[in-house]
Structures are given as structure tokens and as C-alpha cells.
Design an enzyme around this catalytic site. Structure first.
Site, PDB file in Angstrom:
ATOM      1  N   TYR A  48      -0.716   4.443  13.481  1.00 15.40           N
ATOM      2  CA  TYR A  48      -2.038   4.851  13.385  1.00 15.40           C
ATOM      3  C   TYR A  48      -3.244   4.318  14.367  1.00 15.40           C
ATOM      4  O   TYR A  48      -2.466   3.568  15.486  1.00 15.40           O
ATOM      5  CB  TYR A  48      -2.640   4.672  12.117  1.00 15.40           C
ATOM      6  CG  TYR A  48      -1.728   5.265  10.699  1.00 15.40           C
ATOM      7  CD1 TYR A  48      -1.837   6.644  11.023  1.00 15.40           C
ATOM      8  CD2 TYR A  48      -1.249   4.825  10.053  1.00 15.40           C
ATOM      9  CE1 TYR A  48      -0.745   7.454  10.152  1.00 15.40           C
ATOM     10  CE2 TYR A  48      -0.248   5.275   9.106  1.00 15.40           C
ATOM     11  CZ  TYR A  48      -0.268   6.730   9.191  1.00 15.40           C
ATOM     12  OH  TYR A  48       0.446   7.451   8.250  1.00 15.40           O
TER      13      TYR A  48
ATOM     14  N   ARG B  99      12.494   0.130   9.633  1.00 12.77           N
ATOM     15  CA  ARG B  99      13.765   0.957   9.048  1.00 12.77           C
ATOM     16  C   ARG B  99      13.475   2.303   9.306  1.00 12.77           C
ATOM     17  O   ARG B  99      14.246   3.107   9.422  1.00 12.77           O
ATOM     18  CB  ARG B  99      14.206   0.388   7.749  1.00 12.77           C
ATOM     19  CG  ARG B  99      14.842  -0.886   7.692  1.00 12.77           C
ATOM     20  CD  ARG B  99      14.931  -1.363   6.203  1.00 12.77           C
ATOM     21  NE  ARG B  99      13.623  -1.280   5.505  1.00 12.77           N
ATOM     22  CZ  ARG B  99      13.412  -1.035   4.240  1.00 12.77           C
ATOM     23  NH1 ARG B  99      14.514  -0.922   3.604  1.00 12.77           N
ATOM     24  NH2 ARG B  99      12.255  -1.357   3.836  1.00 12.77           N
TER      25      ARG B  99
ATOM     26  N   PRO C 118       1.132  -1.137   0.052  1.00 16.84           N
ATOM     27  CA  PRO C 118       0.116  -0.052   0.019  1.00 16.84           C
ATOM     28  C   PRO C 118       0.776   1.214   0.107  1.00 16.84           C
ATOM     29  O   PRO C 118       1.820   1.275   0.749  1.00 16.84           O
ATOM     30  CB  PRO C 118      -0.766  -0.174   1.160  1.00 16.84           C
ATOM     31  CG  PRO C 118      -0.134  -1.292   2.177  1.00 16.84           C
ATOM     32  CD  PRO C 118       0.816  -1.966   1.258  1.00 16.84           C
TER      33      PRO C 118
HETATM   34  C1  LIG Z   1       5.219   7.369  -0.548  1.00 16.54           C
HETATM   35  C2  LIG Z   1       4.811   6.136   0.412  1.00 16.54           C
HETATM   36  C3  LIG Z   1       3.503   5.769   0.957  1.00 16.54           C
HETATM   37  C4  LIG Z   1       3.398   4.847   1.811  1.00 16.54           C
HETATM   38  N1  LIG Z   1       1.888   4.662   2.039  1.00 16.54           N
HETATM   39  C5  LIG Z   1       1.712   3.516   2.722  1.00 16.54           C
HETATM   40  C6  LIG Z   1       0.255   3.168   3.086  1.00 16.54           C
HETATM   41  O1  LIG Z   1      -0.777   3.830   2.401  1.00 16.54           O
HETATM   42  N2  LIG Z   1       0.094   2.280   3.968  1.00 16.54           N
HETATM   43  C7  LIG Z   1       1.014   1.471   4.392  1.00 16.54           C
HETATM   44  O2  LIG Z   1       0.787   0.543   5.250  1.00 16.54           O
HETATM   45  N3  LIG Z   1       2.359   1.899   4.156  1.00 16.54           N
HETATM   46  C8  LIG Z   1       2.615   2.778   3.477  1.00 16.54           C
HETATM   47  N4  LIG Z   1       3.821   2.783   3.041  1.00 16.54           N
HETATM   48  C9  LIG Z   1       4.939   1.928   3.687  1.00 16.54           C
HETATM   49  C10 LIG Z   1       5.200   1.112   2.278  1.00 16.54           C
HETATM   50  O3  LIG Z   1       3.920   0.234   2.045  1.00 16.54           O
HETATM   51  C11 LIG Z   1       6.350   0.023   2.714  1.00 16.54           C
HETATM   52  O4  LIG Z   1       6.050  -0.747   3.732  1.00 16.54           O
HETATM   53  C12 LIG Z   1       7.801   0.846   2.807  1.00 16.54           C
HETATM   54  O5  LIG Z   1       8.066   1.612   1.524  1.00 16.54           O
HETATM   55  C13 LIG Z   1       8.972   0.061   3.297  1.00 16.54           C
HETATM   56  O6  LIG Z   1       8.966  -1.174   2.285  1.00 16.54           O
HETATM   57  P1  LIG Z   1       9.064  -2.761   2.913  1.00 16.54           P
HETATM   58  O7  LIG Z   1       7.881  -2.734   3.962  1.00 16.54           O
HETATM   59  O8  LIG Z   1       8.989  -3.597   1.588  1.00 16.54           O
HETATM   60  O9  LIG Z   1      10.424  -2.812   3.774  1.00 16.54           O
HETATM   61  C14 LIG Z   1       4.202   4.113   2.127  1.00 16.54           C
HETATM   62  C15 LIG Z   1       5.647   4.463   1.958  1.00 16.54           C
HETATM   63  C16 LIG Z   1       6.033   5.419   1.048  1.00 16.54           C
HETATM   64  C17 LIG Z   1       7.634   5.612   0.772  1.00 16.54           C
END
Ligand SMILES: Cc1cc2nc3c(=O)[nH]c(=O)nc-3n(C[C@H](O)[C@H](O)[C@H](O)COP(=O)(O)O)c2cc1C
Length: 283
Positions: free
Chosen positions: A181, A268, A22
Site C-alpha cells: 500500500y 509468504r 488486522p
Molecule cells: C482475509 C484477510 C484480510 C486481511 N486484512 C489485513 C489488513 O486489513 N491489514 C493487514 O495489515 N493485514 C491483513 N491481512 C494479513 C493478516 O493480518 C496476516 O498478516 C496474514 O494472515 C498472515 O499471518 P501472519 O502475519 O501471522 O503470518 C489479511 C489477511 C487475510 C487472510
């Protein structure tokens, strides 16, 4: 493990082991929270046969919104606007989940009905800055602690949003219990100082999450419900005095229910990351 080999995820035959997570985009209509036609183009471009996409965090109520131009799934217009987005993914054979979101204290009064305060388990102000509905960054406000009877309203909002996601044609839903959240604010003891049955013991702090999972699984088969958690992360100024015991309890409870998947974020990211991103983008 071969990333490009198929994987059976509950009822879904995934063509490979690469999932689009997401990603909040802040491109929905400002006034109505309905995804725009751009969302259909964006998700359609990223859809592949048998590939799983989890759509951006989507608020379950006006109260749950905390960023400008994020989409909702609580009005008929929002549901109608999601349909062509889902169709764009389905046309290419993709599998599409919607992430259900309530930001709790990470909101700002500019998003709330009549300019009221954001809500939280306890009236504890997060460090850092909030977004306003006008794309400004201002220090977080001290939220208002939810009354006991309001918590049932929030569980009902999740249930309704889950129903709406079904009506819009999604294949499943993910409960956002990560990234500081509302649900994580209830789970962790830095943010949850309640003395009622939603605070204190680990069982009490996990109650909201399990009530939400149980409510949405009245609408969806449990093997189409995923949950995202971020143990050990301090994003959103959350922390717990015993995360190992807390999340062991959470994971056991979710496993016992037979959810479709557990989506874990590695801790991270650091508090302040959003501010750095905002500065980079010049917002
Ligand atoms: C621009 C951006 C928007 C994100 N929006 C969401 C989101 O709406 N919901 C969510 O659970 N995580 C969100 N994240 C976290 C990412 O889903 C993801 O977990 C994060 O980029 C780290 O990657 P990894 O979990 O594969 O290590 C967002 C990250 C970024 C960079």
C-alpha cells in the site's frame, strides 16, 4: 516461550502473547464507510481480558480506499460508529488498536472523488486486478503521481485519522506500511521513481513513513503507536533492489523513536493471492 504467559507491551499488560492481527472484512456501510453493528458483535466476540486486537485496515481518507465496504475514520459519522465497536471490546477487558490505511495505487477510480485516478509516488501501474466499488475485478489503472504539496495533505490526513481514533476510544493505532500500500510504495524503488525529496535515496523514500509516524505521535504517545511492515513481500507488485539496507534504515528510525511495537509480516503471500481468494469465495 510460553504463549499463555503475560507480556508488557509499552503501557499495556497483555494477558498472553497471542495477538489478533488486522483482518479486512468488507462489511462496512457501502455509502458512508461507517462500521455496522455487526462489527461490534464480531470484535466483541473475539475480545478477551488483556488480549490485544488490531482492528481491520481503516482508510484515513476517501482517496485511501481501495476495496468495497471497508471502514473509514475520517468523518464524524464513522467516528461515532466506531465507538460502540470499541465499547464492545472494552467491556470484555480487551486492548484495541486501529490500523490506519491508505492504499495508494491499489485503489480504483470508482472509489475516488469525481472518478479521478488513484494516487501513488510514481505513475506506475501495478500488475493484477483492482476491486471496483461495485465488487468487480478489473485490471489496475495507471495511477497519478502525487504532487509534492499533496504529500503534506496525506500526512495531515493520517494525523486527523489518529485524532479520530482517539476520539472513538481506541487504545492505540498501527500504521499500515506493509502489503504494497501507499507507504510501502514510497519505501521501495520498483514503485518509487521520484526525483524530489521523497524519492531516490533510502532516506528520501523512508521520509513519508517517518513523517506519518511523527505526525501521529503529536496526537498519541509514541508508546501507543505500532507500525506494520512486510519486507521481502511482493504483494501489490512492490519490490526493492536492496531490501536489507532499506529495512535496516527503517527499523533503526522506528526504534530510535520508541514505537510501541514493530509488526512484521513474513513474506509468504504471493501476488495473486487476493485473486485466488476472490475466486474461492465466488465474488
Ligand atoms: C482475509 C484477510 C484480510 C486481511 N486484512 C489485513 C489488513 O486489513 N491489514 C493487514 O495489515 N493485514 C491483513 N491481512 C494479513 C493478516 O493480518 C496476516 O498478516 C496474514 O494472515 C498472515 O499471518 P501472519 O502475519 O501471522 O503470518 C489479511 C489477511 C487475510 C487472510
Amino acid at each position: 516461550m510460553k504463549l499463555s504467559t503475560p507480556f508488557q507491551l509499552g503501557p499495556f499488560r497483555l494477558a498472553n502473547r497471542i495477538v489478533m492481527p488486522p483482518l479486512t472484512r468488507m462489511r462496512a456501510g457501502r455509502a458512508d464507510g461507517a462500521p455496522s453493528p455487526l462489527a461490534a458483535a464480531y470484535y466483541g466476540q473475539r475480545a478477551t481480558e488483556g488480549g490485544l486486537i488490531i482492528a481491520e485496515a481503516t482508510q484515513i481518507s476517501q482517496q485511501g480506499q481501495g476495496y468495497p465496504q471497508t471502514p473509514g475514520i475520517y468523518t464524524p459519522d464513522q467516528v461515532a460508529a466506531w465507538r460502540p465497536v470499541v465499547q464492545a471490546v472494552k467491556k470484555r477487558g480487551g486492548i484495541f488498536f486501529l490500523q490506519l490505511w491508505h492504499v495508494g495505487r491499489i485503489s480504483h477510480s470508482s472509489f475516488q472523488k469525481d472518478g479521478g485516478l488513484p494516487v501513488a509516488p510514481s505513475a506506475i501501474r501495478p500488475a493484477g486486478n483492482a476491486f471496483t466499488n461495485e465488487f468487480k475485478r478489473v485490471p489496475h489503472e495507471t495511477p497519478r503521481a502525487l504532487e509534492l504539496n499533496e504529500i503534506q495533505r496525506i500526512v495531515a490526513d493520517y494525523r486527523k485519522a489518529a485524532e479520530n481514533a482517539k476520539q472513538a476510544g481506541f487504545d492505540g493505532i498501527e500504521i499500515h506500511a506493509a502489503n504494497g500500500y501507499l507507504i510501502q510504495q514510497f519505501l521501495e524503488d520498483k514503485t518509487n521513481h521520484r526525483t524530489d525529496r521523497y524519492g531516490g535515496s533510502i532516506e528520501n523514500r523512508a521520509r513519508l513513513l517517518f513523517e506519518v509516524v511523527d505526525a501521529v505521535s503529536e496526537v498519541w504517545p509514541i508508546d501507543r503507536v505500532g507500525v506494520r511492515i512486510s519486507p521481502f513481500s511482493d504483494v501489490g507488485d512492490v519490490a526493492d533492489s536492496d531490501p536489507t539496507a532499506l529495512y535496516a534504515f527503517v527499523v533503526e528510525g522506528l526504534a530510535a523513536r520508541g514505537i510501541c511495537f514493530l509488526d512484521l509480516i513474513e513474506a509468504r503471500a504471493r501476488a495473486g493471492l487476493v485473486d485466488q481468494t476472490v475466486r474461492r469465495q465466488g465474488l
